[in-house]
Design an enzyme around this catalytic site. Structure first.
Site, short mmCIF file in Angstrom:
data_model
loop_
_atom_site.label_atom_id
_atom_site.label_comp_id
_atom_site.label_asym_id
_atom_site.label_seq_id
_atom_site.Cartn_x
_atom_site.Cartn_y
_atom_site.Cartn_z
N HIS A 22 0.84 -1.20 0.00
CA HIS A 22 0.00 0.00 0.00
C HIS A 22 0.87 1.25 0.00
CE1 HIS A 22 -3.05 2.68 2.29
NE2 HIS A 22 -3.21 2.81 0.99
N ASP A 69 -4.96 3.57 -4.80
CA ASP A 69 -5.04 4.03 -3.42
C ASP A 69 -6.19 5.04 -3.26
OD1 ASP A 69 -4.59 4.95 -0.83
OD2 ASP A 69 -2.42 5.12 -1.10
N TYR A 118 9.70 12.76 -13.35
CA TYR A 118 10.94 11.98 -13.30
C TYR A 118 11.37 11.72 -11.86
CZ TYR A 118 11.74 13.04 -18.31
OH TYR A 118 11.64 13.14 -19.66
#
Length: 151
Positions: A22, A69, A118
């Site tokens: 998670h 999530d 990035y």
């Protein structure tokens, strides 16, 4: 081949998404993304691939097993176009449809500036490079939880 699991998900990808916990991030990127160099900096430390498919096809396969999530606003994110942060190209629209279908409801993606994307990718659990050749086919998916079966 396994029943009920997309044949696009190879053993390395299945291992990674099963091992993630998670809050871990999965980066799914196009062919132009600096995937190998960034993947070496992730928790997994190596590049994973789902070749010869679009970002939309890869996202649908991944999200068929991977919960997003629900505790954060940026569980699904896209790399924004340089100089045009509000523009959403076709590749990102296709992935948005895959997200909405997997979640069973509209789930808008957050946008992330290119260099910030990035940096998020370097902190991810893994990077999966697809065969997507269209520009800005780069996405971050934060792993959620699978609830217990109802008692």
């Amino acid at each position: 081949m396994l029943k009920g699991i997309s044949p696009l998900l190879n053993a390395d990808v299945l291992y990674a998404i099963r091992a993630m916990g998670h809050g871990d991030d999965l980066i799914m990127c196009d062919t132009n993304f600096p995937a190998d160099s960034i993947a070496r900096q992730t928790r997994l430390g190596k590049l994973l691939r789902i070749d010869n498919v679009t970002a939309g096809e890869a996202a649908a396969a991944i999200l068929s097993l991977y919960p997003l999530d629900t505790f954060v606003d940026d569980a699904a994110a896209r790399m924004e176009i340089v100089g045009k942060p509000d523009e959403i190209p076709a590749v990102q629209q296709e992935v948005q449809k895959a997200i909405d279908k997997a979640e069973g409801k509209p789930w808008p993606m957050m946008s992330i500036e290119r260099y910030a994307f990035y940096e998020r990718a370097k902190q991810a659990y893994c990077v999966i490079q697809t065969g997507e050749r269209r520009f800005y086919g780069c996405f971050a998916f934060r792993k959620g939880v699978v609830p217990p079966d109802a008692e």
